[in-house]
Design a protein around this motif. Structure first.
Motif, PDB file in Angstrom:
ATOM      1  N   LEU A  40      43.503  33.423  49.897  1.00 32.66           N
ATOM      2  CA  LEU A  40      44.677  33.987  49.337  1.00 32.66           C
ATOM      3  C   LEU A  40      44.263  35.416  49.396  1.00 32.66           C
ATOM      4  N   GLU A  41      43.235  35.843  49.223  1.00 30.64           N
ATOM      5  CA  GLU A  41      43.273  37.337  49.126  1.00 30.64           C
ATOM      6  C   GLU A  41      43.333  38.080  50.570  1.00 30.64           C
ATOM      7  N   LEU A  42      42.629  37.031  51.635  1.00 35.21           N
ATOM      8  CA  LEU A  42      42.784  37.983  52.876  1.00 35.21           C
ATOM      9  C   LEU A  42      43.921  37.806  53.467  1.00 35.21           C
ATOM     10  N   VAL A  43      44.960  36.721  53.250  1.00 32.85           N
ATOM     11  CA  VAL A  43      46.328  36.583  53.535  1.00 32.85           C
ATOM     12  C   VAL A  43      47.042  37.778  53.288  1.00 32.85           C
ATOM     13  N   HIS A  44      46.998  38.064  51.865  1.00 36.78           N
ATOM     14  CA  HIS A  44      47.504  39.214  51.477  1.00 36.78           C
ATOM     15  C   HIS A  44      47.193  40.795  51.886  1.00 36.78           C
TER      16      HIS A  44
END
Length: 200
Positions: free
Chosen positions: A25-29
């Protein structure tokens, strides 16, 4: 001397699993779905790639599980649609909760990425429908069925179509972002839908 491998504990597995989903989730953001890689997720989560591949076959599969878990956390899963006897109020309550999930800052980017992947990958798209869309639709179907049994909506109405008529405009506004997705909007949807569904 032979070394003995210490088996992972259930708690350790859960921590590792959560770390991978959080990293995704962090990396998608941060970088967007096209630049998301298994290597990047592994590095952010502090695990080896083989650990990830033990549980997921692709980055799309990880993102699917991450978004499902995120949605359940935001929605506080297990809370059913109310059945107060006031159909209008009950439908507005569940659709307002749905809007709150859709506009949650942590949900938007990963869910949009997943929606795009689901269009290109029919199998993933079907899984998304099962895990993310159908549970809410099922709650609404149950509530409309209850209302139909006591005469609050016409007996010949197809309740599945009625629910899709309510959910479809939410998805459209969320996808296109051409107008605000608000509680006032869903209240208006329910008002219009119920006027059309009233016994004739």
């Amino acid at each position: 001397m032979s070394s003995r491998r210490v088996p992972e504990t259930a708690r350790s597995r859960r921590r590792t699993h959560s770390a991978i989903l959080d990293a995704t989730l962090e990396l998608v953001h941060e970088v967007g779905y096209p630049k998301l890689t298994i290597e990047g997720v592994a590095a952010r989560a502090g695990v080896g790639k083989q650990t990830i591949y033990r549980w997921w076959p692709s980055k799309a599969a990880i993102l699917r599980d991450a978004v499902v878990c995120l949605t359940e956390d935001i929605a506080r899963t297990g809370i059913a649609i109310p059945d107060t006897g006031d159909l209008e109020a009950d439908l507005k309550a569940v659709l307002r909760s749905t809007v709150d999930i859709m506009i949650h800052p942590g949900y938007d980017a990963p869910a949009r990425a997943l929606a795009a992947v689901g269009i290109a990958d029919p199998e993933l798209g079907e899984e998304l429908a099962v895990h993310l869309v159908e549970p809410t639709l099922h709650l609404c179907l149950e509530r409309l069925g209850s209302a139909q049994r006591i005469g609050q909506i016409a007996p010949d109405i197809d309740t599945r179509i009625a629910v899709e008529m309510l959910a479809g405009p939410l998805a459209r506004r969320w996808l296109l972002r051409d107008a605000p997705l608000t509680h006032e909007y869903v209240d208006a949807l329910v008002d219009i839908a119920l006027h059309g569904l009233a016994p004739r």
